[in-house]
Design an enzyme around this catalytic site. Structure first.
Site, PDB file in Angstrom:
ATOM      1  CG  HIS A 148      -1.955  -0.662   1.224  1.00 44.47           C
ATOM      2  ND1 HIS A 148      -2.153  -2.267   1.621  1.00 44.47           N
ATOM      3  CD2 HIS A 148      -3.233  -0.542   0.908  1.00 44.47           C
ATOM      4  CE1 HIS A 148      -3.178  -2.661   1.466  1.00 44.47           C
ATOM      5  NE2 HIS A 148      -3.938  -2.149   1.011  1.00 44.47           N
TER       6      HIS A 148
ATOM      7  CG  ASN B 239       4.409  -4.702   2.710  1.00 45.06           C
ATOM      8  OD1 ASN B 239       3.949  -3.737   3.034  1.00 45.06           O
ATOM      9  ND2 ASN B 239       3.614  -5.826   2.052  1.00 45.06           N
TER      10      ASN B 239
END
Length: 289
Positions: free
Chosen positions: A132, A163
């Site tokens: 994201h 991440n």
């Protein structure tokens, strides 16, 4: 719902004009609806210089694409199949909303032409996760707001270790800043930085994944604009490589001068901020915050 795209001639114009209007709407308590344009669409025929309007007779091949959703605003890069930047405002109340991540699923952005969009299939077997840009946990205020963050236009191929660890720590840190600041604006995006090769020359090289050739950034940036209760504006800018990063490294080690991000990304932050304040404080590595 059919979603229209906004065409603007340059990233600087989009960042300055479009975001100003979007943030202004947020401040007035007006939420931009998903798919609604931030600024009225520019007529293609009005863009060429006077006497050259005939150049737009069949439309212009492409311009920067700016769009808004409930959770964020972004500028889309059709060539890289991802966002140039994503901007969001974090609010401590909205961080504690009822939205459930388990009910969300990554999906194609149908507002993007099929030639230029990423798909879930592009990520399968690639070794990269769907990272994201506007984090899902930043938008718990409603299920719709969180689901908006799962459009693949808000996603970039990200190293799994990054991440899940160091980048996740940076996102958590951004959320923690809402406790001490009046407003926290976060602009996140990819970087494609040059590297010197064995022949002594500099090259920009990056991997692409899937049949749609989704660009894998070499690095990611976050620029934080903090509105202090005193009225002072504080600027913090971070860059992390898209590779495994030891999560024990203090986040301060990733602070960089915002000018380095502006030069590398083609975006501008400081000139737009200085139009609104004369009390800008920039935090860099070694600064006492």
């Amino acid at each position: 719902m059919a979603r229209r795209l906004l065409a603007l001639p340059a990233a600087g114009l989009g960042l300055g004009l479009g975001l100003g209007l979007w943030l202004g709407a947020r401040r007035r308590g007006v939420e931009p609806r998903a798919g609604v344009l931030v600024v009225p669409a520019v007529e293609a025929a009005s863009l060429p210089a006077p006497g050259r309007a005939e150049l737009a007779k069949y439309g212009l091949p492409g311009l920067a694409q700016l769009r808004s959703r409930e959770s964020y605003a972004l500028a889309y890069d059709p060539r890289g199949r991802g966002a140039l930047w994503v901007l969001e405002r974090l609010d401590s109340e909205e961080l504690r909303g009822p939205a459930a991540r388990a009910a969300c699923a990554f999906r194609e952005d149908e507002a993007v032409h099929e030639y230029h969009r990423a798909t879930n299939a592009d990520y399968r077997g690639s070794g990269f996760q769907r990272g994201h840009l506007a984090a899902a946990a930043n938008h718990r205020r409603s299920q719709a707001a969180m689901e908006d963050t799962f459009y693949l236009s808000n996603v970039a191929p990200q190293d799994p270790h990054l991440n899940q660890n160091a980048w996740n720590n940076l996102e958590k840190y951004c959320r923690s800043l809402t406790k001490y600041n009046k407003n926290v604006y976060v602009c996140t995006g990819p970087l494609f930085l040059p590297k010197m090769e064995a022949d002594g020359k500099m090259y920009v090289k990056y991997q692409v994944i899937g049949k749609n050739h989704v660009a894998v950034p070499t690095h990611f940036f976050k620029v934080l604009i903090l509105e202090k209760p005193s009225g002072e504006i504080e600027l913090r800018s971070y860059v992390m490589p898209n590779s495994p990063v030891d999560e024990k490294i203090p986040l301060e080690r990733f602070l960089v001068p915002v000018e380095s991000i502006e030069r590398a990304s083609g975006l501008l932050f400081v000139p737009n901020i200085l139009k609104r304040t004369s009390t800008l404080k920039t935090i860099t590595a070694g600064s006492k915050s």
